[in-house]
Scaffold this active site. Structure first.
Site, PDB file in Angstrom:
ATOM      1  N   GLY A 129      42.893  35.437  42.703  1.00  0.00           N
ATOM      2  CA  GLY A 129      43.966  35.648  41.706  1.00  0.00           C
ATOM      3  C   GLY A 129      42.868  37.104  40.749  1.00  0.00           C
ATOM      4  N   SER A 171      41.906  40.494  39.497  1.00  0.00           N
ATOM      5  CA  SER A 171      40.771  41.306  39.095  1.00  0.00           C
ATOM      6  C   SER A 171      40.651  41.027  37.123  1.00  0.00           C
ATOM      7  CB  SER A 171      40.794  42.800  39.292  1.00  0.00           C
ATOM      8  OG  SER A 171      39.575  43.583  38.710  1.00  0.00           O
ATOM      9  N   SER A 210      40.881  38.160  35.972  1.00  0.00           N
ATOM     10  CA  SER A 210      41.760  37.173  35.519  1.00  0.00           C
ATOM     11  C   SER A 210      40.600  35.808  35.710  1.00  0.00           C
ATOM     12  CB  SER A 210      42.643  36.447  36.711  1.00  0.00           C
ATOM     13  OG  SER A 210      41.207  35.675  38.179  1.00  0.00           O
ATOM     14  N   GLY A 211      39.575  35.902  36.043  1.00  0.00           N
ATOM     15  CA  GLY A 211      38.167  34.341  35.436  1.00  0.00           C
ATOM     16  C   GLY A 211      37.958  33.624  36.867  1.00  0.00           C
ATOM     17  N   SER A 225      42.092  37.878  47.519  1.00  0.00           N
ATOM     18  CA  SER A 225      42.704  37.682  48.429  1.00  0.00           C
ATOM     19  C   SER A 225      44.095  37.774  47.826  1.00  0.00           C
ATOM     20  CB  SER A 225      42.577  35.767  48.278  1.00  0.00           C
ATOM     21  OG  SER A 225      42.281  35.267  47.541  1.00  0.00           O
TER      22      SER A 225
END
Lengths: 203, 203
Positions: free
Chosen positions: A36, A38, A40-41, A110
């Site tokens: 996800g 940066s 996003s958790g 990723s």
């Protein structure tokens, strides 16, 4: 003693394999691949899921920027080629951990489908892709490290979501919307999947 | 739900650290670094030690040519630079496994002191160097893969012990003479050390 000298290299009483390691731990090895944007958790969710798994008696390990970027992958730059190599190495290490019988969690942006496809191919049915979903707007409003601000100012180039694409998973095993769900509910969703999939015991 | 949105990234209930992972397993993570000539019995001894540890309830994993050379390190050649990188990566992965609380065994020739020193530095007091000692003559007489024969014929260049040096450890934690000891006695020597050093429970 002399009799045993030449037998050393052919001596086998058996070996410790993945099945034996998993039997000792009471669960299979698998890889939860959190992907996800940066902010996003990913790391927060991965850490919370790890704690939930640990509290259920599962043997876990997290691979993330903290222990990989400054160690194994410290000789990689942020060029396209090195970003690909970064994910490839993480996939290979995750495979070793999975083989060791560990529930392994990885938390890396990723962003590219092709890189994640390589890891999926490597891990087969032990690969669980977790899309940590939050819009760029939500992530940018959080911006815990001030990275979006720097990216907007042009101080970071090829920043995912701003100046470089994020290719969202098309059919991830799990998709968690951290812009909508609380962390407790997000963890419950992941644990529910693992339990339903038979990767951990039902509680 | 809306209240929890902004709390995701700061939410912490605690985390799973090395101590917690080790407490679950009942022993510390550490790295048994087997080094020695080709044919000295590194893999055989490492596998036998792993089995003995597993049978005592220890969580183990072996890193060796089989699972590393064709995976993580498949993009490395046998040049001096790549051989160094080979050992560096193995050391970093061993560090991750040790951090995960696993008794990790590595079985690589790792002929150069400087490379092993890098790994020792990385792992601190969790590094246990095991010199698997056998003379070139003994190893060449075993020659299970016919490698010495090929090296003598000039078909393999830079072959450790023949055309490239093996720098024996100067003060390894353990030195096992597989030219003299049976495999059972060799295993007992390693297990005895680990027990005396407090890395595993005394039996």
């Amino acid at each position: 003693m002399s009799e045993s000298k030449s037998t050393n290299i052919t001596w086998h009483l058996g070996e410790v394999d993945q099945a034996k390691r998993e039997a000792m731990k009471g669960h299979q090895g698998a890889v939860l691949w959190f992907t996800g944007l940066s902010g996003s958790g990913k790391s927060t969710l991965a850490n919370a899921v790890e704690l939930a798994l640990h509290n259920r008696g599962c043997h876990t390990y997290i691979l993330d920027g903290d222990n990989v970027r400054h160690g194994l992958n410290k000789n990689l730059t942020f060029s396209d080629e090195d970003r690909m190599e970064n994910i490839r190495r993480i996939g290979e290490v995750a495979r070793l951990f999975s083989d060791a019988g560990i529930l392994t969690l990885t938390a890396f942006i990723s962003p590219f489908r092709s890189d994640r496809a390589v890891v999926r191919e490597l891990l087969g049915d032990r690969f669980v892709e977790v899309h940590v979903k939050a819009s760029v707007e939500v992530c940018e409003s959080r911006d815990p490290k001030g990275l979006y601000q720097k990216a907007r100012a042009g101080e970071i180039k090829d920043f995912t979501g701003i100046s470089s694409p994020y290719e969202a998973p098309e059919s991830p095993e799990i998709s968690v919307d951290t812009g909508e769900l609380s962390i407790e509910d997000s963890v419950a969703q992941v644990i529910g999947y693992l339990s339903d999939a038979g990767l951990i015991a039902a509680s």
